[in-house]
Design a protein around this motif. Structure first.
Motif, PDB file in Angstrom:
ATOM      1  N   VAL A  50      -4.286  -0.117 -17.376  1.00  0.00           N
ATOM      2  CA  VAL A  50      -3.709   1.227 -17.413  1.00  0.00           C
ATOM      3  C   VAL A  50      -2.272   1.117 -16.908  1.00  0.00           C
ATOM      4  CG1 VAL A  50      -3.876   3.601 -16.576  1.00  0.00           C
ATOM      5  CG2 VAL A  50      -5.966   2.286 -17.055  1.00  0.00           C
ATOM      6  N   LYS A  51      -1.332   1.232 -17.814  1.00  0.00           N
ATOM      7  CA  LYS A  51       0.084   1.039 -17.503  1.00  0.00           C
ATOM      8  C   LYS A  51       0.555   1.924 -16.355  1.00  0.00           C
ATOM      9  CE  LYS A  51       4.651   1.477 -19.682  1.00  0.00           C
ATOM     10  NZ  LYS A  51       5.363   1.867 -20.922  1.00  0.00           N
ATOM     11  N   GLY A  52       0.136   3.179 -16.366  1.00  0.00           N
ATOM     12  CA  GLY A  52       0.589   4.116 -15.348  1.00  0.00           C
ATOM     13  C   GLY A  52      -0.058   3.931 -13.991  1.00  0.00           C
ATOM     14  N   LEU A  53      -1.118   3.139 -13.931  1.00  0.00           N
ATOM     15  CA  LEU A  53      -1.833   2.893 -12.676  1.00  0.00           C
ATOM     16  C   LEU A  53      -2.005   1.385 -12.494  1.00  0.00           C
ATOM     17  CD1 LEU A  53      -4.594   5.640 -13.170  1.00  0.00           C
ATOM     18  CD2 LEU A  53      -2.501   5.854 -11.799  1.00  0.00           C
ATOM     19  N   PRO A  54      -0.909   0.674 -12.196  1.00  0.00           N
ATOM     20  CA  PRO A  54      -0.955  -0.798 -12.163  1.00  0.00           C
ATOM     21  C   PRO A  54      -1.861  -1.370 -11.085  1.00  0.00           C
ATOM     22  CG  PRO A  54       1.135   0.028 -11.311  1.00  0.00           C
ATOM     23  CD  PRO A  54       0.426   1.204 -11.911  1.00  0.00           C
ATOM     24  N   PHE A  55      -2.194  -0.576 -10.072  1.00  0.00           N
ATOM     25  CA  PHE A  55      -3.095  -1.038  -9.009  1.00  0.00           C
ATOM     26  C   PHE A  55      -4.558  -1.008  -9.423  1.00  0.00           C
ATOM     27  CE2 PHE A  55      -2.634   3.503  -8.764  1.00  0.00           C
ATOM     28  CZ  PHE A  55      -3.923   3.961  -8.556  1.00  0.00           C
TER      29      PHE A  55
ATOM     30  N   LYS B 104      -4.326   6.307  -5.205  1.00  0.00           N
ATOM     31  CA  LYS B 104      -3.029   5.845  -5.700  1.00  0.00           C
ATOM     32  C   LYS B 104      -2.184   5.172  -4.618  1.00  0.00           C
ATOM     33  CE  LYS B 104       0.595   7.406  -8.852  1.00  0.00           C
ATOM     34  NZ  LYS B 104       1.123   8.569  -9.611  1.00  0.00           N
ATOM     35  N   ASN B 105      -2.348   5.573  -3.385  1.00  0.00           N
ATOM     36  CA  ASN B 105      -1.540   5.027  -2.287  1.00  0.00           C
ATOM     37  C   ASN B 105      -2.234   3.877  -1.563  1.00  0.00           C
ATOM     38  OD1 ASN B 105       0.563   6.904  -2.730  1.00  0.00           O
ATOM     39  ND2 ASN B 105      -0.572   8.464  -1.570  1.00  0.00           N
ATOM     40  N   SER B 106      -3.305   3.385  -2.141  1.00  0.00           N
ATOM     41  CA  SER B 106      -4.010   2.262  -1.510  1.00  0.00           C
ATOM     42  C   SER B 106      -3.127   1.005  -1.514  1.00  0.00           C
ATOM     43  CB  SER B 106      -5.309   1.969  -2.258  1.00  0.00           C
ATOM     44  OG  SER B 106      -5.909   0.788  -1.775  1.00  0.00           O
ATOM     45  N   PRO B 107      -3.074   0.287  -0.404  1.00  0.00           N
ATOM     46  CA  PRO B 107      -2.262  -0.941  -0.353  1.00  0.00           C
ATOM     47  C   PRO B 107      -2.873  -2.104  -1.144  1.00  0.00           C
ATOM     48  CG  PRO B 107      -3.479  -0.664   1.689  1.00  0.00           C
ATOM     49  CD  PRO B 107      -3.730   0.582   0.885  1.00  0.00           C
ATOM     50  N   LYS B 108      -4.142  -1.948  -1.548  1.00  0.00           N
ATOM     51  CA  LYS B 108      -4.837  -3.015  -2.270  1.00  0.00           C
ATOM     52  C   LYS B 108      -5.248  -2.527  -3.658  1.00  0.00           C
ATOM     53  CE  LYS B 108      -6.848  -4.946   1.991  1.00  0.00           C
ATOM     54  NZ  LYS B 108      -8.132  -5.285   2.672  1.00  0.00           N
ATOM     55  N   PRO B 109      -5.468  -3.451  -4.597  1.00  0.00           N
ATOM     56  CA  PRO B 109      -5.975  -3.047  -5.919  1.00  0.00           C
ATOM     57  C   PRO B 109      -7.325  -2.340  -5.799  1.00  0.00           C
ATOM     58  CG  PRO B 109      -5.215  -5.317  -5.955  1.00  0.00           C
ATOM     59  CD  PRO B 109      -5.226  -4.894  -4.511  1.00  0.00           C
ATOM     60  N   ILE B 110      -7.572  -1.400  -6.683  1.00  0.00           N
ATOM     61  CA  ILE B 110      -8.836  -0.665  -6.730  1.00  0.00           C
ATOM     62  C   ILE B 110      -9.582  -1.084  -7.994  1.00  0.00           C
ATOM     63  CG2 ILE B 110      -9.905   1.611  -6.932  1.00  0.00           C
ATOM     64  CD1 ILE B 110      -8.687   1.096  -4.212  1.00  0.00           C
TER      65      ILE B 110
END
Length: 421
Positions: free
Chosen positions: A61-66, A351-357
């Motif tokens: 998902v381009k808009g949600l790179p995490f 969205k503000n998570s420091p790690k990938p979800i």
């Protein structure tokens, strides 16, 4: 005295030996029925091996790179839906417990996919199958049921379960009852990586992630799925809880379904949700269209305690998502779009998570089952007239595309910008 004890022990041992062949609380099977049951169980294991592991799609998902989004493609099963593995479990349970024999007839209430899969499984063991469906069921789904040797009985959508139950009773048949008996078939959806691996979809996803060297994050943060019978999401939730996995279960619910209140507020156990239900809903998802309340073990197999979060989404947004995801190559039906929107909403929350979800969800059934309705502008305009029709759908579609491409919040913006005039 010694001889009497021996005789008593011998009698007791003989009694135990002879009773072990009969399932608990069921009549004893004849030798012919036992032989058939053994053969039928073997055939069902052959069918389990045939559908193997469905593909696990990595969906960037381009808009949600995490976001690490993984989609199990259940349209790859022989009957083209996630209900294939579920029907396998139900058929196996009914045969093992002696509820279905070589002389049985089977009946089910279905919105289409479960009936096609049960028709496939029961025909594989030579048992007639009858699907009780709504008058307006998509022709593609009727074709799928009949193509897998099932027979059709039509009625009003709100009376499907009642008619299936009554017809089975009046013909000495067996009402499979996917809504009430998924919980009993749960035993047969456990898994292991060996010859007799059964069917838990989340187990498969974890095994595929484990074996994929390109995946560095093996743990899954969320499993997102809608609930129809409640069987799939409950089997996954129990699997997660049983092995104490660090995964939260999120139920994506439809706009007028009562499951949201059933899970969060313990509601609708003593009253029908028909007064709140509004067509068309989302095929195969939600509850409220039936005349009966939400009764665990009868009209549902959804275990509320295994759900960690619930996301409720507008039906018009799901219809828009169906079209947008299909335009981007993800060819699933409306319930698959609901899953995707639920996954996106959970991702936005983090969205503000420091790690990938990481999120796992399912592609439930194929888009081509819905050519005459969800792809049809006239049908959309008619069914969603009070919610803005095609104009609102296109607005929601734009907002969903914006989330995919730019990471905006489709739900927040859609509720603001896509209101009917």
């Amino acid at each position: 005295m010694y001889i009497n004890c021996l005789l008593l022990f011998g009698l007791f041992r003989f009694t135990i030996t002879n009773l072990t062949s009969a399932p608990a609380d069921q009549d004893r099977l004849t030798k012919s029925e036992q032989d058939w049951r053994s053969w039928a169980i073997g055939r069902l294991w052959e069918e389990r091996a045939k559908f193997g592991h469905t593909p696990l799609i990595k969906y960037p998902v381009k808009g949600l790179p995490f976001l690490r989004l993984y989609i199990k493609n259940e349209t790859a099963t022989p009957t083209r839906s996630l209900k294939h593995r579920f029907a396998w479990a139900l058929a196996m349970w009914s045969v093992v417990d002696g509820l279905v024999t070589q002389d049985s007839k089977t009946y089910e209430s279905s919105s289409g996919n479960t009936a096609a899969s049960e028709a496939y499984m029961y025909s594989a063991i030579g048992v007639p199958f009858y699907a009780v469906v709504s008058h307006d069921l998509e022709q593609a789904k009727i074709n799928n049921i009949q193509g897998n040797h099932g027979q059709i009985i039509k009625t009003d959508n709100s009376l499907r379960g009642q008619l299936a139950k009554e017809t089975a009773a009046n013909t000495s048949g067996f009402y499979v009852n996917q809504h009430g008996n998924a919980e009993k078939a749960e035993e047969f959806t456990e898994s292991g990586d060996y010859k007799y691996e059964s069917g838990n979809v989340f187990h498969e996803a974890l095994a595929q992630l484990r074996d994929d060297s390109s995946v560095t994050k093996k743990d899954v943060d969320y499993f997102v799925h809608g609930a129809g019978t409640g069987g799939t999401i409950t089997s996954v939730g129990r699997y997660i809880d049983r092995y104490n996995l660090p995964t939260k279960v999120v139920m994506a619910d439809t706009e007028f379904s009562v499951y949201y209140d059933y899970v969060l507020n313990n509601s609708f156990k003593n009253e029908s949700g028909m007064k709140l239900w509004k067509e068309p809903g989302v095929p195969g998802v939600g509850y409220g269209f039936e005349v009966e309340p939400v009764i665990f073990g009868d009209t549902t197999s959804l275990v509320a305690s295994i759900i960690d979060e619930v996301v409720k989404l507008p039906d018009i947004a799901t219809a828009a998502g169906f079209r947008e995801f299909n335009s981007r190559g993800l060819h699933g039906g409306p319930s698959s779009a609901l899953n995707m929107l639920g996954a996106l909403k959970i991702a936005l929350k983090n969205k503000n998570s420091p790690k990938p979800i990481s999120i796992v969800t399912l592609l439930n059934d194929p888009a081509d089952f819905y050519l005459n309705n969800y792809f049809n502008d006239t049908w959309i305009e008619e069914m969603f007239k009070d919610r803005g029709g095609m104009k609102a759908l296109n607005c929601w579609r734009w907002e969903i595309a914006s989330t995919l491409d730019r990471g905006t919040d489709f739900l927040e913006n859609g509720m603001q910008n896509c209101k009917p005039n």
